[in-house]
Design a protein around this motif. Structure first.
Motif, short mmCIF file in Angstrom:
data_model
loop_
_atom_site.label_atom_id
_atom_site.label_comp_id
_atom_site.label_asym_id
_atom_site.label_seq_id
_atom_site.Cartn_x
_atom_site.Cartn_y
_atom_site.Cartn_z
N ILE A 386 -13.00 5.32 -4.60
CA ILE A 386 -12.07 5.55 -3.48
C ILE A 386 -12.31 4.51 -2.39
O ILE A 386 -11.36 3.98 -1.81
CB ILE A 386 -12.24 6.98 -2.93
N ASN A 387 -13.59 4.20 -2.10
CA ASN A 387 -13.90 3.20 -1.08
C ASN A 387 -13.30 1.84 -1.43
O ASN A 387 -12.81 1.11 -0.56
CB ASN A 387 -15.41 3.07 -0.92
N GLN A 388 -13.34 1.50 -2.71
CA GLN A 388 -12.74 0.24 -3.15
C GLN A 388 -11.22 0.26 -2.94
O GLN A 388 -10.62 -0.73 -2.52
CB GLN A 388 -13.06 -0.01 -4.62
N SER A 389 -10.61 1.42 -3.22
CA SER A 389 -9.16 1.56 -3.02
C SER A 389 -8.79 1.43 -1.55
O SER A 389 -7.81 0.77 -1.19
CB SER A 389 -8.67 2.91 -3.55
N VAL A 390 -9.59 2.04 -0.68
CA VAL A 390 -9.34 1.96 0.76
C VAL A 390 -9.36 0.51 1.21
O VAL A 390 -8.49 0.04 1.95
CB VAL A 390 -10.38 2.79 1.55
N SER A 391 -10.37 -0.24 0.76
CA SER A 391 -10.48 -1.66 1.12
C SER A 391 -9.30 -2.46 0.58
O SER A 391 -8.75 -3.32 1.28
CB SER A 391 -11.79 -2.24 0.58
N ARG A 392 -8.91 -2.16 -0.65
CA ARG A 392 -7.80 -2.89 -1.27
C ARG A 392 -6.48 -2.63 -0.54
O ARG A 392 -5.72 -3.56 -0.26
CB ARG A 392 -7.69 -2.51 -2.75
N TYR A 393 -6.21 -1.37 -0.22
CA TYR A 393 -4.96 -1.04 0.46
C TYR A 393 -4.94 -1.59 1.89
O TYR A 393 -3.88 -1.94 2.42
CB TYR A 393 -4.74 0.47 0.49
N ALA A 394 -6.11 -1.65 2.52
CA ALA A 394 -6.18 -2.21 3.87
C ALA A 394 -5.80 -3.69 3.86
O ALA A 394 -5.12 -4.18 4.76
CB ALA A 394 -7.59 -2.03 4.43
N GLU A 395 -6.21 -4.40 2.80
CA GLU A 395 -5.88 -5.82 2.69
C GLU A 395 -4.38 -6.05 2.47
O GLU A 395 -3.84 -7.09 2.82
CB GLU A 395 -6.66 -6.44 1.53
N LEU A 396 -3.70 -5.05 1.88
CA LEU A 396 -2.27 -5.19 1.61
C LEU A 396 -1.46 -5.40 2.89
O LEU A 396 -0.43 -6.08 2.88
CB LEU A 396 -1.75 -3.94 0.89
N PHE A 397 -1.93 -4.82 4.00
CA PHE A 397 -1.18 -4.92 5.24
C PHE A 397 -1.03 -6.37 5.71
O PHE A 397 -0.11 -6.69 6.47
CB PHE A 397 -1.85 -4.08 6.33
#
Length: 567
Positions: A386-397
């Motif tokens: 989940i932590n990896q997903s949070v970081s990945r989605y944050a970069e999408l912005f």
């Protein structure tokens, strides 16, 4: 002699089994011989796509273009290709740019299937230019149609896999087979049981190399084409999420989309899966290395010198194994030169541990502890993902287009909620875990192992000793060795294990080793006297066999200072 370069390309390595390589090479050789050219055959892009342009950005063609630009390829040299689609299948403008760049550098291009010979001058002919453009356009359209059809077919397979769990391909893990109707998978039960045994051993503290060695010695057939088990295969198997039923579609080794859950039949639950990961990580961060055929030092990594804090090392090269300060042994600055007989120490340690608990005391509230530990391990592993997903989605912005921003935000917020709830669940489980008593846990994990130590040998003995070692590490068991004493520390409790007497400690054997007698509690003097007589009888039998010993015996267990010496 004029030089020519044969460029061979096909997009799938599977085509190596066909005729493509031979056909392209032989045609190039024939052309070079016919025109008296020196042929370089080193330019080959096997399994590299021209539709995506990989050959021009990563492959052998890229290296050739760099040589052309740096003028290491002489002007007038010829690039021989089967057809223009070997050079590129990208959109016309990109293909044309690559094509004209090569020609502008003074390198000529020959296409064998249509007999065209392109130079920086001949391309000015409108007929040849139009012919090349039509060829480029046709090649791109063919690849585009194939791509669209292939994606549609793949999307349909994925949809069936998600909705009906229908296999996307016959390729599957080697503990499964696809049924004849291609409608599902069949679990090979024999292999599933072997996998469960691997996880059981790993959770019990057995290393991957030892598991592989045990299976090879027992004649258990491996799943792979090889004839022996390897530690690397055991390692990869323990981390394989397909055991949880999960399938991650990939293209060229890269994940495509989200994993498909329950695609395969499950072999085990998440708790068991993640506990094995946790135990592997714990072993790697703790004491490592081979433990010998019998796991010689039961308390490896737990013994320290009181004087200097360095390891009290196990020395096996002497006539009997001993323990002594590593710094003193190596001639460094520690004056603790006391050597303790290892076998005596081990027996005394096990005896003292058994005195701290009633090994026959029944448990009523501790059966769920293992389940809670497994759930915690599973939650922690999920939290990492989940932590990896949070970081990945944050970069999408920072990179996503405006029309996709709402979707990216929705995924990010969802991941944050999962992160919070998972953290809360872990904290709640850890609180529950803390309610279990250390004494009861010790009984559940190790009492059977203590009793079995004298009953087994060989591989079974190794497994039992491994289990005890794991229990000791899990319960933070430590020993400090001074010049005159050994102290045993469990958590924040400290116990005196051995007091050295005037004649030294040769064989200190506490009564618990004899038939488990001391595992019981004696309340009357008659029972205590009877116990002493049994110990004496066993000691005499040992002496008759030539096994000399000193016996320190405490008939009144309540007073640790009242030790009687009997020989």
């Amino acid at each position: 002699m004029k030089k020519a370069y044969s460029y061979i390309r096909f997009s799938s390595a599977v085509q190596l089994k066909g005729d493509s390589l031979r056909r392209q090479l032989e045609a190039s050789r024939a052309y070079a011989k016919q025109h008296n050219l020196e042929l370089d055959e080193s330019l080959q892009d096997i399994g590299v796509s021209a539709y995506t342009g990989e050959n021009a950005t990563e492959g052998a063609l890229k290296k050739f273009i760099e040589l052309v630009k740096s003028k290491q390829v002489e002007k007038g040299s010829i690039l021989i290709i089967e057809s223009l689609d070997r050079l590129s299948r990208q959109a016309v403008l990109k293909t044309l740019s690559l094509f004209t760049d090569i020609l502008s550098s003074g390198v000529e291009i020959v296409t064998l299937t249509d007999g065209q010979h392109y130079t920086d001058k001949s391309i000015n002919d409108i007929g040849q230019l139009m012919f090349s453009l039509m060829t480029m356009s046709r090649s791109h359209q063919e690849s585009e149609i194939k791509s669209i059809r292939g994606k549609a077919a793949w999307d349909n397979k994925r949809k069936l896999a998600l909705e009906q769990k229908k296999p996307m391909t016959r390729k599957c893990p080697n503990w499964l087979i696809v049924n004849d109707e291609m409608s599902g998978f069949i679990l090979i039960e024999e292999r599933a049981e072997i996998i469960k045994k691997i996880f059981e051993l790993s959770i019990d503290g057995i290393g991957q190399r030892k598991i592989a060695k045990t299976f090879n010695e027992d004649g258990i057939q491996p799943f792979t084409s090889g004839n022996i088990w390897h530690a690397t295969y055991i390692r990869d198997l323990i981390k394989n999420r397909a055991l949880l039923g999960e399938y991650q579609p990939k293209h060229k080794g890269e994940p495509i989309g989200k994993p498909i859950q329950d695609y395969y039949p499950r072999v085990m639950d998440e708790g068991t899966f993640y506990r094995a990961q946790a135990e592997t990580k714990k072993r790697l961060s703790g004491s490592s290395g081979r433990k010998g055929k019998t796991f010689s030092n039961l308390f490896t990594g737990m013994c320290k010198c009181t004087n200097c804090g360095d390891t009290y090392r196990y020395i096996s090269s002497l006539w009997t194994p001993q323990l002594m300060c590593n710094k003193n042994y190596m001639g460094a600055d520690c004056n603790n030169a006391t050597r303790y007989d290892y076998k005596t120490f081990e027996i005394a340690a096990l005896v003292e541990l058994s005195k701290k608990s009633n090994w026959f005391e029944p448990l009523s509230d501790n059966k769920d502890k293992t389940k809670i530990e497994g759930t915690i391990a599973a939650c922690e592993a999920k939290l990492s993902e989940i932590n990896q997903s949070v970081s990945r989605y944050a970069e999408l912005f920072t990179s996503v287009d405006n029309d996709l921003l709402p979707d990216a935000k929705e995924r990010y917020v969802k991941a944050l909620k999962q992160q919070k709830s998972t953290n809360e669940e872990i904290e709640s489980l850890k609180t529950r875990l803390g309610n279990f008593g250390a004494k009861e846990e010790a009984i559940r994990n190790i009492s059977e192992s203590f009793r079995k130590l004298r009953d087994y040998e060989g591989q079974q003995l190794y497994l039992i000793r491994t289990k005890i070692n794991k229990w000791a590490r899990d319960n933070d068991l430590r020993f400090t060795f001074g010049c005159d004493d050994i102290k045993m520390i469990i958590g924040d409790q400290e116990f005196s294990l051995v007091r050295k007497e005037s004649e030294g400690l040769s064989r200190t054997i506490m009564t618990n080793i004899f038939e488990g007698i001391s595992s019981q509690r004696f309340s009357s003097e008659e029972e205590s006297a009877a116990r002493l007589e049994k110990v004496k009888a066993r000691a005499l039998a040992m002496k008759e066999r030539g096994e000399g010993l000193d016996l320190w015996f405490n008939p009144e267990e309540d007073d640790e200072n009242e030790w009687k010496h009997w020989t």
